[in-house]
Write a protein that holds these residues in place. Structure first.
Motif, short mmCIF file in Angstrom:
data_model
loop_
_atom_site.label_atom_id
_atom_site.label_comp_id
_atom_site.label_asym_id
_atom_site.label_seq_id
_atom_site.Cartn_x
_atom_site.Cartn_y
_atom_site.Cartn_z
N TYR A 1 8.16 1.80 -4.66
CA TYR A 1 8.75 2.63 -3.53
C TYR A 1 9.76 3.63 -4.05
O TYR A 1 9.77 4.73 -3.78
CB TYR A 1 9.92 1.64 -2.59
N GLY B 1 4.04 0.46 2.47
CA GLY B 1 4.20 -0.73 3.09
C GLY B 1 3.70 -1.95 2.73
O GLY B 1 3.26 -1.81 1.59
N GLN C 1 7.64 -1.65 12.39
CA GLN C 1 7.08 -2.91 12.11
C GLN C 1 6.08 -3.21 13.38
O GLN C 1 6.64 -3.02 14.34
CB GLN C 1 8.19 -3.91 12.19
N ASP D 1 5.84 -0.81 7.64
CA ASP D 1 5.78 0.54 7.03
C ASP D 1 7.03 1.47 6.87
O ASP D 1 7.78 1.31 7.96
CB ASP D 1 4.39 1.33 7.69
N ALA E 1 2.68 -5.96 10.25
CA ALA E 1 2.56 -4.73 9.03
C ALA E 1 3.91 -4.07 9.01
O ALA E 1 4.26 -3.76 10.16
CB ALA E 1 1.54 -3.95 9.47
N HIS F 1 0.79 -1.07 -0.05
CA HIS F 1 0.06 -0.01 0.02
C HIS F 1 1.05 1.12 -0.12
O HIS F 1 2.01 1.19 0.25
CB HIS F 1 -1.02 -0.16 1.29
N CYS G 1 3.78 7.49 3.22
CA CYS G 1 3.77 6.16 3.92
C CYS G 1 3.77 4.98 2.78
O CYS G 1 2.78 5.11 1.83
CB CYS G 1 2.56 6.04 5.10
N HIS H 1 7.75 5.42 6.95
CA HIS H 1 6.95 6.64 7.06
C HIS H 1 8.18 7.90 6.48
O HIS H 1 9.28 7.64 7.08
CB HIS H 1 6.41 6.91 8.42
#
Length: 316
Positions: free
Chosen positions: A298, A188, A215, A206, A204, A181, A186, A208
């Motif tokens: 990314y 992740g 995590q 991510d 999860a 997402h 953000c 930021h």
């Protein structure tokens, strides 16, 4: 690719500067940041840490070698005093304060025993929150020495999902690339996997900004979090700060200590596995494959992330 400091600008994100424990009541520390220097200080009675540009508006003395008087930061050279807002409140000799005598005040927060500053006049996003309040957590924090690598590149290996199985021997339950997402600040994915050492992850993951890895989830069935923040002392360099913890009451004291010890060993093991690569790589994405689709997204995210340096004339 992104080069922090190129054209004088840096990613706009929350950056760790020091551990909260390093800044006791009435103390000040100097920190290299964004190719310049800042002073982190705390009022004599305690309270929040403030982050100001380090060089006095008078003749440029480093305020981190000064002292704290009440709630003000005082220059050691000529005794000019600054409020937490950055405005000069008094000159030591008693002359009127010149118009425009001020420092740059960075937006700052303290989270998980670390002092963070945002690169900007105002934060573009809130510091990431955990699902449980701080008083329900058993936490630890630490830091490493400076490394010659960009913060975003350290996090790029998080989004390089091939390396989870190829470099770290994770056994994946599902392709994490299917859960990627992304929004303005953000990016992740969800990871369900087992490490080669046997730890079972359901977390999860991510990033930021461009420099904060977070995590959250369960490891071997117990809820925990791991946060890595990377600051930028100067272009081309970073320094890592870590915070990690569990919920209180989910195990006895000895079991909690052992869990946190194992988490620290496992996560730093991954970090150190990648250090020889990150310290020598000439990163230039070329012939990417289908398995690189998360990395490609990314890299697009990085290109679009806002950059600025409003403190430049104050901190250098």
């Amino acid at each position: 690719m992104l080069r922090e400091g190129e054209n004088g600008v840096f990613s706009q994100s929350w950056f760790p500067l020091c551990l909260s424990a390093d800044v006791g009541p009435g103390s000040v520390v100097g920190v290299d940041f964004l190719g310049g220097r800042v002073a982190v200080y705390r009022g004599a009675a305690g309270g929040p840490a403030r982050v100001l540009s380090a060089y006095c508006a008078h003749v440029g003395a480093d305020l981190s070698v000064g002292d704290v008087v009440g709630e003000r930061l005082r220059c050691r050279f000529h005794r000019w005093e600054y409020e937490g807002s950055g405005l000069c409140a008094a000159t030591g000799i008693g002359d009127p304060v010149p118009r425009g005598a001020r420092l740059f005040r960075f937006p700052s927060v303290e989270r998980h025993g670390i002092v963070w500053a945002f690169n900007g006049d105002k934060p573009l996003f809130d510091f990431p929150r955990l699902p449980y309040p701080d008083d329900e957590l058993e936490e630890r924090n630490s830091s490493l020495e400076e490394m010659p690598v960009e913060p975003w590149l350290v996090n790029a290996h998080t989004m390089d999902l091939q390396h989870l199985s190829q470099s770290h021997d994770f056994t994946l339950d599902a392709d994490p690339g299917d859960s990627v997402h992304i929004d303005a600040h953000c990016v992740g994915f969800h990871l369900k996997a087992t490490m080669r050492s046997g730890e079972r992850f359901d977390v999860a993951v991510d990033i930021h900004g461009t420099n904060i890895f977070l995590q959250i989830g369960t490891v071997n069935g117990r809820w925990c979090y791991w946060l890595t923040g990377l600051t930028i002392p100067r272009p081309g360099h970073s320094r890592a700060f870590f915070a990690y913890g569990v919920r209180r009451g989910e195990g006895d004291a000895a079991g909690t200590r052992a869990f946190l010890d194992n988490a620290h060993q496992a996560m730093l093991g991954l970090y150190h596995d990648d250090t020889p690569i990150l310290g020598s790589i000439r990163f230039r994405p070329g012939l990417l494959t289908r398995s690189d689709r998360a990395l490609a997204r990314y890299l697009d995210y990085l290109r679009d992330h806002p950059r600025a340096n409003p403190a430049h004339d104050f901190i250098t």
